[in-house]
Design a protein around this motif. Structure first.
Motif, mmCIF file in Angstrom:
data_model
loop_
_atom_site.group_PDB
_atom_site.id
_atom_site.type_symbol
_atom_site.label_atom_id
_atom_site.label_comp_id
_atom_site.label_asym_id
_atom_site.label_seq_id
_atom_site.Cartn_x
_atom_site.Cartn_y
_atom_site.Cartn_z
ATOM 1 N N ARG A 410 -25.784 -3.377 -21.605
ATOM 2 C CA ARG A 410 -24.447 -3.640 -21.078
ATOM 3 C C ARG A 410 -24.359 -3.342 -19.581
ATOM 4 O O ARG A 410 -23.271 -3.293 -19.015
ATOM 5 N N SER A 411 -25.486 -3.131 -18.932
ATOM 6 C CA SER A 411 -25.484 -2.715 -17.529
ATOM 7 C C SER A 411 -26.232 -3.713 -16.656
ATOM 8 O O SER A 411 -27.129 -4.423 -17.103
ATOM 9 N N ASP A 412 -25.830 -3.769 -15.391
ATOM 10 C CA ASP A 412 -26.542 -4.520 -14.373
ATOM 11 C C ASP A 412 -26.188 -3.900 -13.031
ATOM 12 O O ASP A 412 -25.650 -2.790 -12.984
ATOM 13 N N GLU A 413 -26.472 -4.593 -11.930
ATOM 14 C CA GLU A 413 -26.206 -3.993 -10.624
ATOM 15 C C GLU A 413 -24.708 -3.823 -10.347
ATOM 16 O O GLU A 413 -24.311 -3.010 -9.509
ATOM 17 N N ASN A 414 -23.863 -4.571 -11.076
ATOM 18 C CA ASN A 414 -22.421 -4.474 -10.863
ATOM 19 C C ASN A 414 -21.707 -3.605 -11.885
ATOM 20 O O ASN A 414 -20.513 -3.331 -11.745
#
Length: 511
Positions: A410-414
């Motif tokens: 559920r994560s990325d750079e944003n």
């Protein structure tokens, strides 16, 4: 051929806030031509009907957002967060609105939504954004967040909407109804473009699938442009009461917020931001009008009469239903909903990251900083394992007070998500629902740090005045620390944290 026309698939429309003031009324218009997926926090308490499917959705949860927007062609965004949704809510509504809009926009993109129609407020001409009221600044930010997904957004901007059970109009009505004499500060002479509820609903519906308004903002308004004083005078005529209005040469917005809240008995979370917006003229701009969408036809006085009659009829219906059945089980929240209402925590704060940093970096850095901050170092230590599980300890205690598990899916750079999976301070039974999130605001270096659905293990009174207060102090210190790190982006340790979570050694030098 006739049979094929009869069986032709009707477009499906997501309707957020379907049980609310605008949403409930808009639904009645939409079902004439569309199948509606009606979303509400307690959608399970509603029965499906012809052309309406109810779904429960909490847009503070990205998982809920992704699931709830499945299978639709278009979507209406009618969400705001002025009213608290947890037993303890810490934070500003602007930051919460940004989270809700981001989750909605991401989910709309992933589910192939063709158009988002968003109801906002008229933006006054020539006023710098930083000088706008909190409410209008938030409305603009929500528009930018929705547009950042790449899904075409149509923003319908309205001033005061005249209808029963709304926000601004009931305040106006209660002031005139309850006060025989009113001293009117200068903001009551500000011009606004009122519009009847039915005209707004037509504007919203007529925007759906309309290629001419995709990707643009459209101002809407009724036939009357008046000051608030003039609307109060017309309201007195509608109520058939004598009222005396005395002009005073002061712009007493702060004082006005207080007395309006006291007189109307409306929640301060709702009245304060709305009253702050009244200093701005809110009149539809001619160059932002679109034929067939912008021009309402119902006068303010007629809309006020219709609203009061509808409100009276609804009150009579409710009284009749109460007499027929003193207990309606379907309208009550479930046991699980009651538990969440009584015990959960939502805490949202905004920080500004050093140049070039993102949400993934912010999450790693925050956990590392907790164990290194001068304020906390004597009491707190942290450790992060290679599998992305971070533990926060009170020094000399062997058991962690909180355990945070990084959710890479559920994560990325944003956006960086940490599940609250254990610890002495978390309710073990419900810990898996809680999460700590870091979310970038599109087009800025602002990052919203949010705790959602956290269930504390300590007694509520003790938690509220100890751990909850301490969290605010810690977040304030973290924000100030980041502000002092202006040179961080230029140092060798400021490379984008795209590596493995749980290896904070690269952060040591600037901790």
């Amino acid at each position: 051929m006739e049979k094929e026309t009869t069986n032709q698939r009707r477009p499906k429309v997501i309707l957020t806030g379907a049980s609310g003031y605008i949403g409930h009324n808009l639904m009645q218009k939409l079902i004439q031509d569309y199948d509606v997926i009606a979303l509400s926090r307690h959608g399970d308490s509603h029965e499906n009907e012809e052309h309406v499917e109810w779904r429960s959705c909490d847009f503070y949860s990205m998982d809920d957002a992704l699931e709830s927007l499945q299978g639709a062609d278009y979507a209406f965004y009618l969400i705001h967060s002025m009213m608290p949704t947890a037993k303890l809510t810490q934070g500003d509504f602007e930051d919460m609105d940004a989270i809700l809009a981001d989750h909605f926009a991401r989910a709309a993109k992933k589910n192939g939504i063709k158009q988002i129609v968003y109801l906002s407020g008229i933006v006054p001409d020539g006023v710098p954004e930083e000088e706008l009221s909190r409410h209008l600044r938030s409305r603009l930010e929500v528009q930018r967040v929705l547009e950042s997904s790449g899904v075409p957004v149509t923003t319908i901007r309205a001033g005061l909407i005249v209808g029963p059970q709304g926000s601004s109009f009931p305040i106006l009505y209660k002031l005139v109804q309850r006060l025989p004499v009113m001293t009117l500060p200068t903001w009551t002479r500000t011009k606004t473009h009122a519009i009847a509820l039915d005209d707004v609903l037509n504007s919203l519906k007529n925007s759906l699938g309309n290629e001419d308004v995709k990707g643009r903002a459209v101002d809407v308004g009724g036939p009357d442009v008046m000051s608030y004083k003039e609307m109060m005078q017309q309201m007195a005529d509608v109520l058939d009461v004598k009222r005396r209005f005395i002009d005073v040469p002061f712009l007493t917005v702060n004082l006005s917020r207080l007395w309006v809240t006291l007189v109307t008995r409306e929640p301060r979370e709702m009245t304060y931001p709305l009253i702050e917006s009244l200093i701005h003229p809110m009149v539809a701009h001619p160059d932002m009008k679109v034929e067939g969408i912008s021009d309402g036809h119902i006068s303010f006085k007629q809309a006020a009469k219709d609203s009061l009659e509808e409100e009276k009829k609804k009150k009579e219906d409710e009284e009749r239903k109460q007499r027929e059945s003193s207990r309606n089980e379907e309208s009550k929240p479930t046991k699980q909903e009651e538990t969440v209402t009584k015990a959960d925590v939502r805490s949202v704060q905004r920080v500004t990251l050093p140049e070039g940093k993102d949400a993934r970096w912010a999450g790693e850095y925050y956990i590392h900083w907790l164990g290194k901050a001068m304020l906390l170092r004597p009491f707190i230590r942290t450790e992060t394992s290679e599998d992305g599980v971070s533990r926060i300890f009170i020094r000399f205690f062997s058991r962690p007070i909180l355990e945070l598990s990084y959710d890479a899916s559920r994560s990325d750079e944003n956006r960086a998500v940490y599940r609250i999976t254990g610890g002495m301070f978390a309710n073990a039974k419900d810990a898996h629902h809680g999460r700590l999130e870091f979310l970038m605001i599109p087009g800025s270096s602002d990052c919203v740090v949010a705790i959602h659905d956290y269930m504390p293990s300590m007694p509520w009174f003790l938690y509220k005045y100890t751990q909850a207060k301490l969290h605010l102090v810690v977040m304030y210190a973290f924000r100030k620390h980041l502000e002092s790190q202006g040179s961080l982006g230029k140092s060798s340790t400021s490379k984008k944290a795209g590596g493995s979570v749980g290896t904070p050694s690269s952060l040591e030098a600037k901790g």
